[in-house]
Design an enzyme around this catalytic site. Structure first.
Site, short mmCIF file in Angstrom:
data_model
loop_
_atom_site.label_atom_id
_atom_site.label_comp_id
_atom_site.label_asym_id
_atom_site.label_seq_id
_atom_site.Cartn_x
_atom_site.Cartn_y
_atom_site.Cartn_z
N HIS A 201 0.80 -1.23 0.00
CA HIS A 201 0.00 0.00 0.00
C HIS A 201 0.83 1.28 0.00
CE1 HIS A 201 -0.19 1.30 4.40
NE2 HIS A 201 0.33 0.10 4.53
N THR A 237 -3.69 -19.75 3.59
CA THR A 237 -4.00 -19.62 2.16
C THR A 237 -3.64 -18.22 1.67
OG1 THR A 237 -5.78 -21.19 2.47
CG2 THR A 237 -5.85 -19.89 0.45
N CYS A 329 1.38 6.10 12.29
CA CYS A 329 1.19 5.17 13.41
C CYS A 329 1.27 5.89 14.75
CB CYS A 329 2.26 4.09 13.41
SG CYS A 329 2.28 3.19 11.91
N1 PLP Z 1 7.68 0.17 8.10
C1 PLP Z 1 7.59 1.41 7.62
C2 PLP Z 1 8.82 2.22 7.39
C3 PLP Z 1 6.33 1.95 7.32
O1 PLP Z 1 6.24 3.21 6.86
C4 PLP Z 1 5.18 1.16 7.53
C5 PLP Z 1 3.84 1.73 7.22
O2 PLP Z 1 3.08 2.11 8.00
C6 PLP Z 1 5.34 -0.16 8.02
C7 PLP Z 1 6.61 -0.61 8.30
C8 PLP Z 1 4.17 -1.05 8.27
O3 PLP Z 1 3.66 -1.56 7.06
P1 PLP Z 1 2.15 -2.13 7.01
O4 PLP Z 1 1.26 -0.94 7.14
O5 PLP Z 1 2.05 -2.79 5.67
O6 PLP Z 1 2.03 -3.11 8.11
#
Ligand code: PLP
Length: 388
Positions: A201, A237, A329
């Site tokens: 994504h 799966t 996050c």
């Molecule tokens: N690592 C980094 C540097 C990211 O920017 C993100 C995205 O939020 C992630 C890990 C986590 O990826 P995902 O959202 O696919 O779990």
């Protein structure tokens, strides 16, 4: 019209990915592990997607494991390296002070399980020193984990030099390349990595799917127990429509990468220089505009003193502009960004973080509107409250 400048949080789905997913949903609904024709067709589509993804990374198809995204890939790689280290009596893990939570919280959990975690500092502009890593590697170092490109400040670390160092010192090397893949050239051979995490994504693929590169020769150590999917490395799966969409998106992103990078870089320069000229006490974090220091072309991180970055994000939202104060996050956290603090900023500066992450869908008009909107909003947020 929404001006979307939060591509580091997530990207809109590319039409080519959507089409590939719809095709997979309609035609390849069989279980790739089934023996009958519907299963075999799904299996062929899965293996073709794996081969295409592997070739984009410079990997062998057997080295690619499909996962649910960046978080799972990071957790799996770090846990696997830690388990291998523990078997050999090695419990030291080296990482950096600017990692994403998917890495940071995983190593914090390992610290509670008796691992010794060392966080390497970064320079004031956000780069890891290869010499510092060389000094910090010990005989009991099980893993070095350094993010490829920062989701908050966009710096790209010296991967090939770090990979060569780790190989020479026989230490496993993992990189969280979630923000790098599809945006800058990534090659697992050139970069010398043992593990590499990516997520669809962030480059126009769907959410909830990603991959983990695991170098050939490392043992099979699944985290998830169950069926024998993914050559025993990850039970469950496979989400074929999402996987097919991811690979279509990455092929398109890589094919247009240089052209896109040039466009994003010129917007990044225009935003950085324009805002530096109109907003007092503003700092560009990471690579300065027009710098040769390796960085993501579309990510501009700013620290604006005397304001709360999240308040600015809300004000921009009210004007139809989607930005972020830092990592998606960490949004809503009462603490200043640990990444900005790691650059040596004061909590006051770090609270004023603003991340503008550009994408292919942006226009010159978007940049002009951002340049016009941000200075008066900052001035307004800085105005002291008057109590009647
Ligand atoms: N690592 C980094 C540097 C990211 O920017 C993100 C995205 O939020 C992630 C890990 C986590 O990826 P995902 O959202 O696919 O779990």
């Amino acid at each position: 019209m929404l001006i979307y400048v939060d591509h580091a949080a997530t990207t809109p789905l590319r039409p080519c990915a959507q089409e590939a997913m719809l095709h997979a949903i309609r035609h390849w609904w069989g279980n790739p592990s089934s023996l009958h024709r519907a299963g075999r067709e799904a299996h062929e589509a899965l293996e073709s997607a794996r081969a295409r993804l592997a070739s984009l990374l410079g990997a062998h198809p057997r080295e690619v494991v499909f996962t649910s995204g960046g978080t799972e890939s990071d957790n799996t790689a770090i846990r696997m390296a830690a388990a291998l280290g523990a078997l050999a009596g090695k419990r030291h893990i080296l990482t950096t002070a600017i990692e994403h939570h998917a890495v940071r919280h995983t190593v914090e959990a390992l610290a509670e399980e008796g691992f010794d975690i060392e966080y390497l500092p970064v320079s004031a502009d956000g780069y890891v020193s290869v010499d510092r890593v060389a000094e910090a590697i010990r005989p009991d170092t099980a893993l070095v984990s350094v993010m490829y490109a920062s989701n908050e400040i966009g710096t790209i670390q010296p991967m090939a030099a770090l990979g060569a160092l780790c190989r020479a010192r026989s230490v496993l090397f993992h990189t969280d390349a979630v923000q790098a893949v599809g945006h800058t050239s990534v090659d697992v051979q050139r970069d010398g990595v043992d593990f590499l995490a990516l997520s669809a994504h962030k480059f126009g693929g769907p959410r909830g799917v990603g991959a983990l590169y695991i170098r050939a020769g490392l043992p099979v150590m699944p985290r998830m127990r169950g069926g024998a999917q993914e050559a025993g490395r990850r039970a469950g799966t496979e989400n074929l429509p999402a996987i097919v969409g991811m690979v279509a998106a990455l092929e398109e992103a890589v094919a247009s990468m240089d052209e896109t990078a040039a466009r994003l870089e010129s917007w990044r320069n225009a935003l950085a220089e324009g805002l530096r000229a109109t907003v007092p006490q503003i700092t560009v974090n990471g690579a300065p505009p027009r710098s040769a220091a390796p960085h993501l072309p579309g990510l501009l991180s700013l620290s604006i003193e005397g304001i709360d970055g999240e308040a600015l994000v809300y004000r921009l939202d009210a004007e139809g502009m989607a930005a972020s104060a830092g990592s998606a996050c960490a949004a809503g956290s009462p603490d200043p960004s640990p990444v900005l603090l790691a650059l040596g900023q004061t909590p006051q500066q770090a609270f004023g973080g603003l991340r503008l992450s550009l994408g292919e869908g942006n226009t010159d008009e978007d940049i002009a509107r951002l340049l016009a909107a941000i200075p008066p909003l900052v001035a307004d947020l800085r105005r002291p409250l008057v109590h009647m």
